[in-house]
Design a protein around this motif. Sequence first.
Motif, short mmCIF file in Angstrom:
data_model
loop_
_atom_site.label_atom_id
_atom_site.label_comp_id
_atom_site.label_asym_id
_atom_site.label_seq_id
_atom_site.Cartn_x
_atom_site.Cartn_y
_atom_site.Cartn_z
N THR A 198 33.20 3.49 6.53
CA THR A 198 33.56 4.75 7.50
C THR A 198 34.56 4.45 8.12
O THR A 198 34.90 3.18 8.89
CB THR A 198 32.27 5.24 8.15
OG1 THR A 198 31.28 5.41 7.52
CG2 THR A 198 32.62 6.37 8.98
N ASP A 200 37.09 4.13 11.40
CA ASP A 200 36.94 3.93 12.70
C ASP A 200 36.97 5.16 13.70
O ASP A 200 36.16 5.17 14.62
CB ASP A 200 37.61 2.65 13.07
CG ASP A 200 37.54 1.46 12.52
OD1 ASP A 200 36.28 1.45 11.97
OD2 ASP A 200 38.58 0.78 12.12
N LYS A 201 37.76 6.04 13.34
CA LYS A 201 38.22 7.05 14.02
C LYS A 201 38.48 8.27 13.17
O LYS A 201 38.88 8.47 12.34
CB LYS A 201 39.30 6.86 14.73
CG LYS A 201 39.60 8.20 15.75
CD LYS A 201 41.01 7.89 16.63
CE LYS A 201 40.95 6.72 17.42
NZ LYS A 201 42.31 6.66 18.26
N GLU A 211 29.78 10.01 17.35
CA GLU A 211 29.27 8.96 16.67
C GLU A 211 27.96 9.67 16.02
O GLU A 211 27.67 9.26 14.97
CB GLU A 211 29.01 7.72 17.14
CG GLU A 211 30.28 6.98 17.48
CD GLU A 211 29.83 5.39 17.97
OE1 GLU A 211 28.94 5.01 17.42
OE2 GLU A 211 30.92 4.79 18.23
N GLN A 212 27.12 10.19 16.66
CA GLN A 212 25.73 10.74 16.35
C GLN A 212 25.76 11.91 15.13
O GLN A 212 24.89 12.34 14.45
CB GLN A 212 24.93 11.41 17.46
CG GLN A 212 25.46 12.48 18.19
CD GLN A 212 26.37 11.97 19.51
OE1 GLN A 212 26.93 11.12 19.21
NE2 GLN A 212 26.06 12.82 20.46
N ILE A 214 28.12 11.75 12.65
CA ILE A 214 28.63 10.88 11.30
C ILE A 214 27.94 10.90 10.10
O ILE A 214 28.36 11.16 9.22
CB ILE A 214 29.23 9.41 11.63
CG1 ILE A 214 30.33 9.15 12.62
CG2 ILE A 214 29.66 8.55 10.31
CD1 ILE A 214 31.06 7.93 13.02
N THR A 307 36.31 14.24 23.42
CA THR A 307 35.39 14.27 22.29
C THR A 307 34.15 15.35 22.88
O THR A 307 34.69 16.11 23.88
CB THR A 307 34.61 12.99 22.30
OG1 THR A 307 33.41 13.18 20.99
CG2 THR A 307 33.84 12.57 23.40
#
Length: 520
Positions: A198, A200-201, A211-212, A214, A307
């Motif tokens: 995946t 990184d960004k 992130e939760q 992804i 974010t």
Amino acid sequence: MSDVGEEITDIEQGGGGEGGEFTETEYENLGDRLQSSCCGICIGLLLFFGAFPLLYWNEGRAVERYEALNEAEAQVTTVFDPWDVDTANEGKLVHFSVNITNGDNNNDSNNGGLTDPIFGIAAPNALQLHRHAEMYQWVEDKTTRTTKTYGGGKKKTTTYSYSKEWKDYLINSYNFKNQNGGQYQNPSTMEFTSETFTADKIMIGAFQLPEQLINRINWDEDLDVTLENITNEELRGRAESYDGGYYFGYDSINNDNDVYNNDTTTAVSTSSSSSFGGGAQVGDQRVSFRETPPSIITIVGVQSGGTLGAFVSETGEGGDVLLFKQGNLTSVEMFDAAEEENKFATWLIRLAGFAIMTFGLYLVFRPIEVFADIIPFVGSIIGCGLIFMAVLISSILSLVTISIAWLVARPEIGAIVLCVSLAVVGFCAFGVKKFGKKKSEDDDDFIAAVGGKVVEAPSTAAANVVPTVMAVNEPPTVYALPEGQVVASAPQQQPYTYVGSAPQQQPTVTVSAQPYVPKY
């Protein structure tokens, strides 16, 4: 104690998947079954009483989630330019649709794309790169058939069958019930395993994807590769092109032409292990790739710097609200979808609670079925009746529990639900009582219909009359004279006739009857 008998039968299967079957038979007597079922009562009680808090909690959870979604929907703000971070929206719940892209620009050779470190396969601009590896292995399948025996015993026949299949995980053949002298032997390792890479960004406009979220990226597609795409020369020399991916024979993986079985020095040749030669062999591997390309997405979350975070209601109940879906959707569509997910989860937990309660009750009742299995078909009939009782009782108790939960969470709605629930319970009880009363009356009517009053005659001839009933509505009254014929008053129609025998002559009995009126 159980007796175990075993039988091995070799079979032939086509397509290179030849295997065999291993059958194990176990016998359990009535005493062992009763002991096991009595122990199951404790488990059944735990399941039964544990279902009530689960059902009660689920209704409260559903209401809290519904209120949190409504609170969030009332505060959401739509952002029309997600490529610019507007500080005025800091801390606010925002909604926007935008392209999701790979924001990792550290790998200049791939323009921010992803690369498989083993094969060197590159996926420019992909959000994720998936390597899917499979190995041809022996697989053990187990099927169990249980039959009841006279005397309350049970016979359980378990058949283990073996075949070769492609699997994306390693199967430990040492755990097989039967290894058939080492024939059903799998390699101990997989050279290539499945893995996901995946970025990184991952960017959504000017914001970084939380992130939760992804693991909610799920629109991957096939990535066709050729041998020229493999940057590792050693792997390229061993690989063969296969269905858009790569194929590796087990001999090439182990750098020799022999595979040794467990506990034996006999080698099995795999010189033709290629999929294009003698067919797939145990240990062969095939590898394919998939990528997740950029796409348009819609998100609802609280703006927090560069974010987005989750929205939490004022009470802190109802869970986090952070919505994410592929496609261009309005805020109304996003919240409608979230409410549908809440409904689905609510009904799923309701069914789970009902099933747990039903199974618990059945375990409590099961010793009755086991004892009745002394005569197998009787136990099966009683078992069906016990299951019906468990389902009926669990339905009523689940409905009442849900109603009480709503009465606490939403009294105005809970009162209606509780009244409806009690009405349903009362209707069922009335129906059962009415059915039982009607059955009792029908039994009484039948007894009255086949019964009769017989007045004994003083003579032997009359006393020896044995009537035979042809059809009866009301109990007839028979008058017997001292000698000869026995006659009773009769109407114009004579639908009922009783005929008996006497020592010297045949007396005739004529009976009058009133029309029968059913009682309901």
